[in-house]
Design a protein around this motif. Structure first.
Motif, PDB file in Angstrom:
ATOM      1  N   ARG A  51       0.819  -1.208   0.000  1.00  0.00           N
ATOM      2  CA  ARG A  51       0.000   0.000   0.000  1.00  0.00           C
ATOM      3  C   ARG A  51       0.854   1.259   0.000  1.00  0.00           C
ATOM      4  N   GLY A  52       2.135   1.104   0.337  1.00  0.00           N
ATOM      5  CA  GLY A  52       3.107   2.150   0.110  1.00  0.00           C
ATOM      6  C   GLY A  52       3.106   3.316   1.064  1.00  0.00           C
ATOM      7  N   PHE A  53       3.853   4.340   0.647  1.00  0.00           N
ATOM      8  CA  PHE A  53       4.037   5.575   1.415  1.00  0.00           C
ATOM      9  C   PHE A  53       2.948   6.584   1.059  1.00  0.00           C
ATOM     10  N   ALA A  54       2.767   6.817  -0.222  1.00  0.00           N
ATOM     11  CA  ALA A  54       1.747   7.758  -0.686  1.00  0.00           C
ATOM     12  C   ALA A  54       1.523   7.567  -2.179  1.00  0.00           C
ATOM     13  N   THR A  55       0.368   7.999  -2.644  1.00  0.00           N
ATOM     14  CA  THR A  55       0.082   8.054  -4.076  1.00  0.00           C
ATOM     15  C   THR A  55      -0.297   9.491  -4.415  1.00  0.00           C
ATOM     16  N   TYR A  56       0.354  10.022  -5.432  1.00  0.00           N
ATOM     17  CA  TYR A  56       0.101  11.386  -5.881  1.00  0.00           C
ATOM     18  C   TYR A  56      -0.640  11.341  -7.214  1.00  0.00           C
ATOM     19  N   ALA A  57      -1.526  12.290  -7.433  1.00  0.00           N
ATOM     20  CA  ALA A  57      -2.276  12.325  -8.685  1.00  0.00           C
ATOM     21  C   ALA A  57      -2.452  13.763  -9.157  1.00  0.00           C
ATOM     22  N   VAL A  58      -2.455  13.922 -10.479  1.00  0.00           N
ATOM     23  CA  VAL A  58      -2.746  15.202 -11.118  1.00  0.00           C
ATOM     24  C   VAL A  58      -3.763  14.928 -12.217  1.00  0.00           C
ATOM     25  N   VAL A  59      -4.856  15.694 -12.229  1.00  0.00           N
ATOM     26  CA  VAL A  59      -5.926  15.482 -13.207  1.00  0.00           C
ATOM     27  C   VAL A  59      -6.240  16.792 -13.916  1.00  0.00           C
ATOM     28  N   GLN A  60      -6.203  16.746 -15.236  1.00  0.00           N
ATOM     29  CA  GLN A  60      -6.619  17.893 -16.042  1.00  0.00           C
ATOM     30  C   GLN A  60      -7.730  17.514 -17.022  1.00  0.00           C
ATOM     31  N   GLU A  61      -8.297  16.342 -16.868  1.00  0.00           N
ATOM     32  CA  GLU A  61      -9.412  15.920 -17.712  1.00  0.00           C
ATOM     33  C   GLU A  61     -10.630  16.785 -17.371  1.00  0.00           C
ATOM     34  N   PRO A  62     -11.109  17.627 -18.315  1.00  0.00           N
ATOM     35  CA  PRO A  62     -12.157  18.604 -17.975  1.00  0.00           C
ATOM     36  C   PRO A  62     -13.415  18.000 -17.378  1.00  0.00           C
ATOM     37  N   ALA A  63     -13.880  16.862 -17.907  1.00  0.00           N
ATOM     38  CA  ALA A  63     -15.117  16.272 -17.397  1.00  0.00           C
ATOM     39  C   ALA A  63     -14.965  15.822 -15.953  1.00  0.00           C
ATOM     40  N   LEU A  64     -13.820  15.256 -15.626  1.00  0.00           N
ATOM     41  CA  LEU A  64     -13.584  14.797 -14.260  1.00  0.00           C
ATOM     42  C   LEU A  64     -13.504  15.962 -13.282  1.00  0.00           C
TER      43      LEU A  64
END
Length: 215
Positions: free
Chosen positions: A105-118
């Motif tokens: 499950r790790g240390f952390a998960t990072y995410a970046v989203v630029q999908e307009p609908a989301l």
């Protein structure tokens, strides 16, 4: 908001589904009724887990984990695509004495989203606020680990999910909290996306327990 974990990070099929899972969970959290995405059944070139560049974690120049969180000789591993698309995520784990479940499950998960609908769907959520959850930043969002910033004219969602390897570090006095680690990530990657409303890293704040001591 996204929750992205992988119990078996070395499984190529699971790695290929990491970003798809990010997108689907974002839609679920926002109550979006758009069709869910499906991960490919077979992937020959999914990213392998690799040792992180100490000064460019997740491929982000200037981003690293502090030694107070990892220890001075930590082997930091990551899973991230070679290039960033409109939905991008990076799984980070420490190669340490954690048990198999915590390591998976790790240390952390990072995410970046630029999908307009989301991003538009998230902004319609009742939990979303136009008020900034991070002092000094011109952002909106859900809390200090899930924010939306204007990045060169594009609404961009940044998220961080905490893993058990990170919560374990809070047993050490002086370890920075998750919000400070997230701020460091957004400050670094935000420069690449042209996020003018993000004004730099906040000063690390040690975790404090309910009795006022360092956690």
């Amino acid at each position: 908001m996204a929750t992205v974990t992988s119990e078996h990070p070395a499984d190529r099929r699971a790695l290929a589904g990491l970003t798809v899972d990010t997108a689907n969970r974002l839609m679920d959290g926002a109550g979006c009724d758009a069709p869910r995405l499906t991960a490919p059944s077979a992937v020959g070139s999914a990213p392998d887990e690799r040792r992180s560049d100490p000064q460019a974690l997740c491929g982000v120049d200037g981003f690293s984990l502090p030694a107070s969180s990892t220890g001075p000789t930590a082997n930091v591993r990551e899973i991230a695509p070679a290039s960033r698309g409109p939905v991008w995520s990076c799984f980070v784990a420490l190669d340490d004495d954690s048990g198999e479940s915590a390591r998976g499950r790790g240390f952390a998960t990072y995410a970046v989203v630029q999908e307009p609908a989301l991003v538009a769907g998230m902004k319609r959520s009742d939990a979303f606020s136009e008020n900034s959850p991070v002092a000094g930043w011109k952002v909106s969002g859900f809390d200090d680990l899930h924010v939306v910033a204007d990045c060169d004219g594009t609404d961009t969602y940044f998220a961080m999910e905490v893993g058990p390897q990170l919560t374990r570090t809070w047993e050490v006095p002086g370890s920075p909290g998750s919000s400070d680690l997230f701020a460091a990530f957004v400050s670094a990657v935000g420069e690449e996306y042209g996020c003018s409303g993000i004004t730099g890293q906040r000063t690390a704040t040690p975790v404090v327990d309910d009795e006022g001591g360092a956690g």
